[in-house]
Design an enzyme around this catalytic site. Structure first.
Site, PDB file in Angstrom:
ATOM      1  N   GLU A 316     -18.054  88.095 -28.908  1.00  0.00           N
ATOM      2  CA  GLU A 316     -18.022  87.755 -27.489  1.00  0.00           C
ATOM      3  C   GLU A 316     -19.066  86.687 -27.188  1.00  0.00           C
ATOM      4  O   GLU A 316     -20.265  86.907 -27.393  1.00  0.00           O
ATOM      5  CB  GLU A 316     -18.315  88.984 -26.622  1.00  0.00           C
ATOM      6  CG  GLU A 316     -17.203  90.010 -26.585  1.00  0.00           C
ATOM      7  CD  GLU A 316     -17.487  91.125 -25.591  1.00  0.00           C
ATOM      8  OE1 GLU A 316     -16.528  91.639 -24.997  1.00  0.00           O
ATOM      9  OE2 GLU A 316     -18.677  91.498 -25.406  1.00  0.00           O
ATOM     10  N   CYS A 317     -18.642  85.558 -26.701  1.00  0.00           N
ATOM     11  CA  CYS A 317     -19.502  84.461 -26.249  1.00  0.00           C
ATOM     12  C   CYS A 317     -20.465  84.029 -27.358  1.00  0.00           C
ATOM     13  O   CYS A 317     -20.092  83.244 -28.219  1.00  0.00           O
ATOM     14  CB  CYS A 317     -20.229  84.852 -24.966  1.00  0.00           C
ATOM     15  SG  CYS A 317     -20.842  83.423 -24.034  1.00  0.00           S
TER      16      CYS A 317
END
Length: 442
Positions: A316-317
């Site tokens: 994530e990110c």
């Protein structure tokens, strides 16, 4: 567990410092405090956790829904929950502080900047209370906490000017000991820049802790609770990156993973190799501050090999950035990353996306079945130059994603998104299910 919301009149008014001082004041009065944060932020909760010595609960109507938000609240422990708001009380179209207070039916104490005001502080607070009525909002603004207020005549003038039915809960004195340094994405993390213990204790002396505890209320429950087991010592093993580069994790996500899998953590920037595991979760954080360490990390080398062999990996990110081919800082420093996803990531001086998002799965993937929608949020200063052969798992219903229309860059059984999602989305249940069976084959 009774709760109360500390809301601001605007961003930058000093909600986080006021929240930390109030946590300390409640502790000094003998209360066990459960901190919480309205909105999707990871950074403010890290400061809560340092002072309260327990994880801060994330409360976001968009990410969790009303029932999920209430369930997450009640997973906390203590006798008083202090919820720090996001931006100004009414700001935000997806999950404002007012929406969270309404969903939990909690009273609101307004943090008002009193640096150059006395009666005007009261007028501001009255306006926020009356706006709830005129706008048809069921928000109960019960009092104020004066930020940057001196004692003596200044404090007395604020208290005496408040209208009937609005209480004065004290003040946070102006002092450099209570400044938290910031950078891109927000404040420094709580473990990096904790407030001075002496300064925090001195500020706490001016907060009416017992008055706040007395008005706190018990929120409704969240409908049918999810059945969760205790921590696993068997079943699928999930390796979770946990260090200064990968520090954005919701407590509920880790609780959910631990309830369904054997979780082991590793620190890529400290030289740890990837542990033996059935799947990997790389949370967000600050990989751009640790490019050299990550470029030389044995964990990323092993991750690249294992991912190409079919090991399920979710990033994530910041996790997406580490799974890319390379990462270039805003100063031009470039380092090779895991090389799993066909993208080259570059940092910018200005943020590239900031919003609550909604994604629709176009095919079966690690965290969703084709056609499913997931809600999350994105906030990043990087952009990804993707390869021509890039494949995406999600179309954007709301938000920017990776290329403006899509998110979820996928290769092998690896998925990298700019979106952060909450455990209430069901994404991490789907992820663990994919480790146990053949439901997702990439």
């Amino acid at each position: 567990m009774n709760g109360v919301v500390l809301a601001g009149t605007k961003s930058g008014v000093g909600k986080t410092v006021a929240t930390l001082a109030t946590i300390r004041a409640l502790q000094d009065a003998g209360h066990e405090v459960q901190p919480a944060k309205a909105g999707p932020d990871f950074i403010d909760p890290s400061h809560h956790a340092v002072v309260a010595d327990r994880p801060s609960r994330t409360l976001d109507c968009w990410l969790e829904g009303t029932d999920g938000l209430r369930r997450n609240y009640h997973r906390g422990s203590g006798d008083v929950c202090l919820v720090e708001g996001v931006m100004g009380l009414y700001d935000g179209d997806c999950s404002s502080t007012a929406m969270v207070a309404d969903a939990l039916e909690l009273p609101v104490v307004l943090v008002v900047d009193a640096k150059a005001g006395m009666e005007s502080v009261a007028a501001t607070a009255l306006g926020f209370r009356e706006y709830a009525t005129t706008a048809g909002r069921d928000i109960d603004v019960v009092g104020v906490l004066a930020q940057r207020a001196h004692g003596g005549r200044h404090a007395e003038g604020i208290r005496d000017a408040l209208p009937d039915g609005m209480a004065y809960f004290g003040r946070i004195p102006p002092t450099p000991d209570l400044d938290i340094p910031d950078r891109h994405l927000g404040l420094h993390m709580g473990t990096e820049a904790p407030l001075s213990e002496d300064g925090l204790s001195a500020a706490a002396e001016h907060v009416d802790a017992e008055g706040l505890a007395a008005l706190a209320r018990e929120p409704p429950t969240g409908g049918d609770p999810r059945t969760e087991r205790g921590e696993h010592d068997h079943g699928p093993r999930v390796a979770v990156a946990e260090d200064a580069a990968f520090c954005f994790r919701y407590p509920a996500t880790m609780e959910r993973l631990r309830s369904r899998a054997d979780v082991v953590t590793f620190a890529p920037t400290a030289g740890d190799d990837l542990p033996d595991c059935d799947g990997v979760y790389l949370p967000g954080g600050y990989p751009e501050l640790h490019v050299e360490a990550l470029a030389g990390s044995p964990a990323l080398d092993t991750l690249g090999t294992r991912a190409s062999e079919g090991l399920p990996v979710l990033g994530e990110c910041g996790g997406l950035m580490a799974l890319a081919e390379s990462l270039t800082t805003a100063d031009g420093e470039t380092g090779a990353m895991a090389g799993v996803l066909p993208a080259e990531v570059r940092m910018h001086d200005r943020y590239q996306a900031l919003d609550h998002v909604e994604l629709r799965a176009t095919s079966d993937t690690l965290t969703a079945t084709a056609g499913d929608t997931q809600r999350g949020h994105e906030f990043h200063y990087s952009s990804a130059d993707i390869g021509r052969d890039a494949r995406f798992a999600f179309e954007m219903e709301r938000g920017d994603g990776i290329d403006g229309d899509h998110d979820g860059l996928t290769e092998y059984r690896t998925l990298g998104t700019y979106a952060h999602v909450h455990a209430e989305s069901g994404a991490f249940d789907r992820f663990v299910d994919a480790l146990d069976g053949d439901e997702y084959s990439g």
